[in-house]
Design a protein around this motif. Structure first.
Motif, mmCIF file in Angstrom:
data_model
loop_
_atom_site.group_PDB
_atom_site.id
_atom_site.type_symbol
_atom_site.label_atom_id
_atom_site.label_comp_id
_atom_site.label_asym_id
_atom_site.label_seq_id
_atom_site.Cartn_x
_atom_site.Cartn_y
_atom_site.Cartn_z
ATOM 1 N N LEU A 63 4.487 -14.585 5.200
ATOM 2 C CA LEU A 63 3.257 -14.650 5.993
ATOM 3 C C LEU A 63 3.569 -14.246 7.416
ATOM 4 C CD1 LEU A 63 1.903 -18.136 4.804
ATOM 5 C CD2 LEU A 63 1.353 -15.866 3.878
ATOM 6 N N ILE A 64 2.714 -13.416 8.001
ATOM 7 C CA ILE A 64 2.813 -13.146 9.432
ATOM 8 C C ILE A 64 1.789 -14.049 10.113
ATOM 9 C CG2 ILE A 64 2.577 -11.445 11.275
ATOM 10 C CD1 ILE A 64 3.417 -9.294 9.338
ATOM 11 N N LEU A 65 2.282 -14.848 11.037
ATOM 12 C CA LEU A 65 1.428 -15.806 11.750
ATOM 13 C C LEU A 65 1.502 -15.537 13.235
ATOM 14 C CD1 LEU A 65 2.563 -19.085 9.905
ATOM 15 C CD2 LEU A 65 0.567 -17.672 9.415
ATOM 16 N N GLY A 79 -5.460 -9.787 14.031
ATOM 17 C CA GLY A 79 -6.753 -9.232 13.632
ATOM 18 C C GLY A 79 -7.103 -9.588 12.202
ATOM 19 N N ASN A 80 -6.071 -9.819 11.389
ATOM 20 C CA ASN A 80 -6.318 -10.235 10.004
ATOM 21 C C ASN A 80 -6.108 -11.747 9.836
ATOM 22 O OD1 ASN A 80 -3.612 -9.881 10.522
ATOM 23 N ND2 ASN A 80 -3.121 -8.847 8.608
ATOM 24 N N LEU A 81 -5.999 -12.446 10.942
ATOM 25 C CA LEU A 81 -5.800 -13.901 10.999
ATOM 26 C C LEU A 81 -4.446 -14.313 10.441
ATOM 27 C CD1 LEU A 81 -9.357 -15.319 10.226
ATOM 28 C CD2 LEU A 81 -8.401 -14.429 12.366
ATOM 29 N N VAL A 82 -4.135 -13.891 9.243
ATOM 30 C CA VAL A 82 -2.806 -14.110 8.649
ATOM 31 C C VAL A 82 -2.424 -12.828 7.926
ATOM 32 C CG1 VAL A 82 -1.470 -15.396 6.941
ATOM 33 C CG2 VAL A 82 -3.224 -16.577 8.289
ATOM 34 N N GLY A 83 -1.208 -12.376 8.102
ATOM 35 C CA GLY A 83 -0.734 -11.208 7.350
ATOM 36 C C GLY A 83 0.022 -11.679 6.125
ATOM 37 N N LEU A 84 -0.298 -11.106 4.988
ATOM 38 C CA LEU A 84 0.383 -11.472 3.740
ATOM 39 C C LEU A 84 1.272 -10.318 3.301
ATOM 40 C CD1 LEU A 84 0.818 -13.301 1.282
ATOM 41 C CD2 LEU A 84 -1.237 -12.293 0.270
ATOM 42 N N ILE A 85 2.558 -10.588 3.174
ATOM 43 C CA ILE A 85 3.515 -9.567 2.764
ATOM 44 C C ILE A 85 3.880 -9.804 1.300
ATOM 45 C CG2 ILE A 85 5.707 -8.434 3.313
ATOM 46 C CD1 ILE A 85 3.585 -8.488 5.628
ATOM 47 N N ASP A 86 3.479 -8.876 0.460
ATOM 48 C CA ASP A 86 3.746 -8.992 -0.974
ATOM 49 C C ASP A 86 5.236 -8.796 -1.247
ATOM 50 O OD1 ASP A 86 0.902 -9.052 -2.170
ATOM 51 O OD2 ASP A 86 0.819 -7.330 -0.825
ATOM 52 N N SER A 87 5.688 -9.380 -2.352
ATOM 53 C CA SER A 87 7.129 -9.306 -2.648
ATOM 54 C C SER A 87 7.567 -7.894 -3.005
ATOM 55 C CB SER A 87 7.486 -10.261 -3.786
ATOM 56 O OG SER A 87 6.951 -9.784 -5.008
ATOM 57 N N ASP A 88 6.607 -7.044 -3.397
ATOM 58 C CA ASP A 88 6.975 -5.670 -3.752
ATOM 59 C C ASP A 88 6.705 -4.681 -2.616
ATOM 60 O OD1 ASP A 88 4.241 -5.946 -3.980
ATOM 61 O OD2 ASP A 88 4.076 -5.007 -5.950
ATOM 62 N N TYR A 89 6.260 -5.159 -1.465
ATOM 63 C CA TYR A 89 5.999 -4.269 -0.323
ATOM 64 C C TYR A 89 7.324 -3.845 0.306
ATOM 65 C CZ TYR A 89 4.155 -2.637 4.184
ATOM 66 O OH TYR A 89 3.837 -1.881 5.290
ATOM 67 N N GLN A 90 7.428 -2.540 0.522
ATOM 68 C CA GLN A 90 8.666 -2.010 1.099
ATOM 69 C C GLN A 90 8.416 -1.223 2.383
ATOM 70 O OE1 GLN A 90 10.215 0.256 -2.263
ATOM 71 N NE2 GLN A 90 11.430 -1.506 -2.926
ATOM 72 N N GLY A 91 7.167 -1.202 2.809
ATOM 73 C CA GLY A 91 6.830 -0.440 4.012
ATOM 74 C C GLY A 91 7.147 -1.226 5.278
ATOM 75 N N GLU A 92 6.852 -0.625 6.399
ATOM 76 C CA GLU A 92 7.120 -1.269 7.691
ATOM 77 C C GLU A 92 6.229 -2.505 7.858
ATOM 78 O OE1 GLU A 92 7.024 1.452 10.930
ATOM 79 O OE2 GLU A 92 7.625 -0.068 12.404
ATOM 80 N N LEU A 93 6.813 -3.561 8.373
ATOM 81 C CA LEU A 93 6.018 -4.743 8.719
ATOM 82 C C LEU A 93 5.172 -4.392 9.935
ATOM 83 C CD1 LEU A 93 8.724 -7.554 8.398
ATOM 84 C CD2 LEU A 93 6.868 -7.027 6.782
ATOM 85 N N MET A 94 3.881 -4.567 9.814
ATOM 86 C CA MET A 94 2.967 -4.232 10.904
ATOM 87 C C MET A 94 2.250 -5.504 11.364
ATOM 88 S SD MET A 94 3.429 -0.942 11.092
ATOM 89 C CE MET A 94 2.106 -0.357 12.144
ATOM 90 N N VAL A 95 2.019 -5.585 12.648
ATOM 91 C CA VAL A 95 1.327 -6.744 13.206
ATOM 92 C C VAL A 95 -0.006 -6.284 13.782
ATOM 93 C CG1 VAL A 95 1.383 -8.556 14.961
ATOM 94 C CG2 VAL A 95 3.477 -7.947 13.725
HETATM 95 O O1 LIG Z 1 -0.234 -8.223 8.656
HETATM 96 C C1 LIG Z 1 0.136 -7.523 7.696
HETATM 97 C C2 LIG Z 1 -0.483 -7.574 6.442
HETATM 98 C C3 LIG Z 1 -0.023 -6.754 5.432
HETATM 99 N N1 LIG Z 1 1.015 -5.909 5.640
HETATM 100 C C4 LIG Z 1 1.524 -5.081 4.557
HETATM 101 C C5 LIG Z 1 2.311 -5.923 3.540
HETATM 102 C C6 LIG Z 1 1.366 -6.123 2.421
HETATM 103 O O2 LIG Z 1 2.056 -6.282 1.194
HETATM 104 C C7 LIG Z 1 0.531 -4.861 2.474
HETATM 105 C C8 LIG Z 1 -0.835 -5.003 1.901
HETATM 106 O O3 LIG Z 1 -1.466 -6.087 2.541
HETATM 107 P P1 LIG Z 1 -2.769 -6.742 1.901
HETATM 108 O O4 LIG Z 1 -2.643 -6.847 0.429
HETATM 109 O O5 LIG Z 1 -3.071 -7.986 2.660
HETATM 110 O O6 LIG Z 1 -3.862 -5.650 2.323
HETATM 111 P P2 LIG Z 1 -4.920 -4.896 1.436
HETATM 112 O O7 LIG Z 1 -5.979 -4.481 2.371
HETATM 113 O O8 LIG Z 1 -5.307 -5.723 0.244
HETATM 114 O O9 LIG Z 1 -4.100 -3.583 0.998
HETATM 115 P P3 LIG Z 1 -3.568 -3.135 -0.430
HETATM 116 O O10 LIG Z 1 -4.735 -2.499 -1.092
HETATM 117 O O11 LIG Z 1 -2.456 -2.184 -0.113
HETATM 118 O O12 LIG Z 1 -3.058 -4.359 -1.156
HETATM 119 O O13 LIG Z 1 0.439 -4.526 3.862
HETATM 120 C C9 LIG Z 1 1.649 -5.863 6.879
HETATM 121 O O14 LIG Z 1 2.591 -5.122 7.110
HETATM 122 N N2 LIG Z 1 1.176 -6.670 7.877
#
Ligand SMILES: O=c1ccn([C@H]2C[C@H](O)[C@@H](COP(=O)(O)OP(=O)(O)OP(=O)(O)O)O2)c(=O)[nH]1
Ligand SMILES: [Mg+2]
Length: 148
Positions: A63-65, A79-95
């Motif tokens: 979680l990004i808080l 802007g998204n209140l809480v960021g959720l990073i999935d276990s299979d996400y490999q891209g850059e962490l964005m805030v």
């Molecule tokens: O604050 C954040 C939130 C998400 N992510 C990355 C990791 C996460 O695994 C991916 C997708 O986020 P999420 O599922 O919340 O967004 P979505 O709008 O549902 O996109 P998607 O259709 O790719 O799942 O984006 C970040 O880098 N920062």
């Protein structure tokens, strides 16, 4: 646990996320900026961290808080209140940095902007039913247990 991390911007190599104290839950994420970024009141910008992680195990997420001080004193939250990073996400962490305050705020390159918390996750499966086993609460919600 061990998490694979990629340094996408060489400037981050010397300041990888680390727990500030033995009891810390969060790892601070820095703003990987080339120049100061001024957020006008109400503005929201996606800020790079220069890092990517791969949790790899579906039993975890991150979680990004917001950082409490930035959020409370300066109104810099997410802007998204809480960021959720999935276990299979490999891209850059964005805030997603959102200035919810009435005053402009400038983020300097490498400022600690938000924090990452690794949490356990249970992936649910669903069984379709017509009736649930009775529970004390039943369908009562929204204050149904009273005010005090
Ligand atoms: O604050 C954040 C939130 C998400 N992510 C990355 C990791 C996460 O695994 C991916 C997708 O986020 P999420 O599922 O919340 O967004 P979505 O709008 O549902 O996109 P998607 O259709 O790719 O799942 O984006 C970040 O880098 N920062
Ligand atoms: Mg999604």
């Amino acid at each position: 646990m061990n998490i694979d991390i990629k340094v996408l911007d060489a400037r981050m190599a010397g300041c990888l996320p680390a727990y500030a104290t033995p009891g810390s839950a969060g790892l601070d994420l820095r703003a990987c900026l080339d120049a100061p970024l001024t957020l006008a009141p109400g503005a929201c910008e996606l800020v790079r961290t220069g890092l990517a992680i791969h949790l790899a195990d579906a039993g975890f997420a991150a979680l990004i808080l917001p950082r409490s001080g930035l959020g409370h004193k300066h109104g810099i939250v997410l802007g998204n209140l809480v960021g959720l990073i999935d276990s299979d996400y490999q891209g850059e962490l964005m805030v997603s940095a959102w200035n919810r305050s009435p005053v402009s705020f400038t983020i300097a390159p490498m400022d600690r902007l938000a924090q990452l918390v690794v949490v356990p996750v249970v992936q649910a499966q669903f069984t379709v039913v017509d009736t649930f086993a009775p529970s004390l609460r039943g369908a009562g919600g929204y204050g149904s247990t009273g005010k005090d």
